[in-house]
Design a protein around this motif. Structure first.
Motif, PDB file in Angstrom:
ATOM      1  N   ARG A 117       0.657  -1.114  -0.049  1.00  0.00           N
ATOM      2  CA  ARG A 117      -0.103  -0.038  -0.084  1.00  0.00           C
ATOM      3  C   ARG A 117       0.950   1.116   0.127  1.00  0.00           C
ATOM      4  NH1 ARG A 117      -4.919  -2.058   4.132  1.00  0.00           N
ATOM      5  NH2 ARG A 117      -5.990  -3.149   2.669  1.00  0.00           N
ATOM      6  N   ALA A 120       1.974   1.686  -3.323  1.00  0.00           N
ATOM      7  CA  ALA A 120       0.742   2.116  -4.260  1.00  0.00           C
ATOM      8  C   ALA A 120       0.393   3.523  -4.091  1.00  0.00           C
ATOM      9  CB  ALA A 120      -0.431   1.319  -3.831  1.00  0.00           C
ATOM     10  N   ARG A 123       2.887   5.681  -5.828  1.00  0.00           N
ATOM     11  CA  ARG A 123       2.877   5.686  -7.304  1.00  0.00           C
ATOM     12  C   ARG A 123       1.465   6.133  -7.799  1.00  0.00           C
ATOM     13  NH1 ARG A 123       5.138  -0.308  -9.239  1.00  0.00           N
ATOM     14  NH2 ARG A 123       7.210   0.093  -8.251  1.00  0.00           N
ATOM     15  N   VAL A 125      -1.649   4.947  -7.140  1.00  0.00           N
ATOM     16  CA  VAL A 125      -2.496   4.004  -7.575  1.00  0.00           C
ATOM     17  C   VAL A 125      -3.912   4.527  -6.927  1.00  0.00           C
ATOM     18  CG1 VAL A 125      -3.123   1.660  -7.662  1.00  0.00           C
ATOM     19  CG2 VAL A 125      -0.971   2.257  -7.739  1.00  0.00           C
ATOM     20  N   TYR A 128      -6.100   2.208  -3.717  1.00  0.00           N
ATOM     21  CA  TYR A 128      -5.116   1.239  -3.214  1.00  0.00           C
ATOM     22  C   TYR A 128      -5.586   0.705  -1.830  1.00  0.00           C
ATOM     23  CZ  TYR A 128      -3.034   4.795  -0.439  1.00  0.00           C
ATOM     24  OH  TYR A 128      -2.948   5.761   0.508  1.00  0.00           O
ATOM     25  N   LEU A 136      -3.233  -5.399  -5.147  1.00  0.00           N
ATOM     26  CA  LEU A 136      -2.069  -4.595  -5.003  1.00  0.00           C
ATOM     27  C   LEU A 136      -0.905  -5.213  -5.921  1.00  0.00           C
ATOM     28  CD1 LEU A 136      -2.262  -3.680  -1.190  1.00  0.00           C
ATOM     29  CD2 LEU A 136      -2.605  -2.131  -3.120  1.00  0.00           C
ATOM     30  N   ALA A 139      -1.702  -4.593  -9.321  1.00  0.00           N
ATOM     31  CA  ALA A 139      -1.619  -3.239  -9.927  1.00  0.00           C
ATOM     32  C   ALA A 139      -0.245  -2.511  -9.729  1.00  0.00           C
ATOM     33  CB  ALA A 139      -2.664  -2.470  -8.911  1.00  0.00           C
ATOM     34  N   LEU A 140       0.542  -3.110  -9.296  1.00  0.00           N
ATOM     35  CA  LEU A 140       2.110  -2.600  -9.006  1.00  0.00           C
ATOM     36  C   LEU A 140       2.819  -3.274 -10.077  1.00  0.00           C
ATOM     37  CD1 LEU A 140       2.070  -2.266  -5.005  1.00  0.00           C
ATOM     38  CD2 LEU A 140       1.802  -0.404  -6.805  1.00  0.00           C
TER      39      LEU A 140
END
Length: 141
Positions: A117, A120, A123, A125, A128, A136, A139-140
């Motif tokens: 997290r 995230a 970045r 996101v 998140y 996660l 997504a990463l």
């Protein structure tokens, strides 16, 4: 003549009783005076006790106020210290995440949700905080 001697015995008894009554009356007056003096002393002691209690209560209220002020000051100081050091702690956590082992290219399943997290968030996101660990990771990577 018997009447005269009987009468004199009665007079003597009356005189004795009158003397005893006078003595008892004096004792009663003396005891009443002592009672009044003691009642006065009790009143004085009661007044002193009330005054002492008020003094102690006032001092206790003052001590309570001082303790509350010290507690507020300590709380404010602690919050200030925490807030002053919070950016440093956040920066350290981010730098630890960024400086993972050079062999690791991106996040993997060994990372905790908290670490995922944090990356995230960095970045940016979207969503998140509601994502699972698997989401996660997806997504990463």
């Amino acid at each position: 003549m018997a009447k005269k001697s009987d009468r004199s015995k009665k007079d003597v008894l009356i005189d004795d009783l009158s003397t005893q009554i006078k003595k008892l009356s004096k004792q009663v007056r003396r005891l009443e005076k002592e009672r009044d003096e003691l009642a006065g002393a009790v009143d004085q002691q009661r007044k002193k006790a009330v005054k002492a209690v008020r003094k102690v209560e006032k001092r206790a209220r003052k001590e309570i106020m001082n303790a509350r002020e010290r507690a507020e000051t300590a709380t404010e100081s602690a919050v200030s210290t925490i807030l002053d050091h919070a950016p440093e702690a956040e920066a350290e956590a981010e730098s630890e995440i960024e400086t993972e082992s050079p062999l690791v290219v991106g996040p993997d399943s060994s990372w905790t949700v908290v670490d995922l997290r944090a990356v995230a968030k960095k970045r940016e996101v979207a969503g998140y905080s509601r994502m699972t660990k698997a989401q996660l990771l997806a997504a990463l990577n």
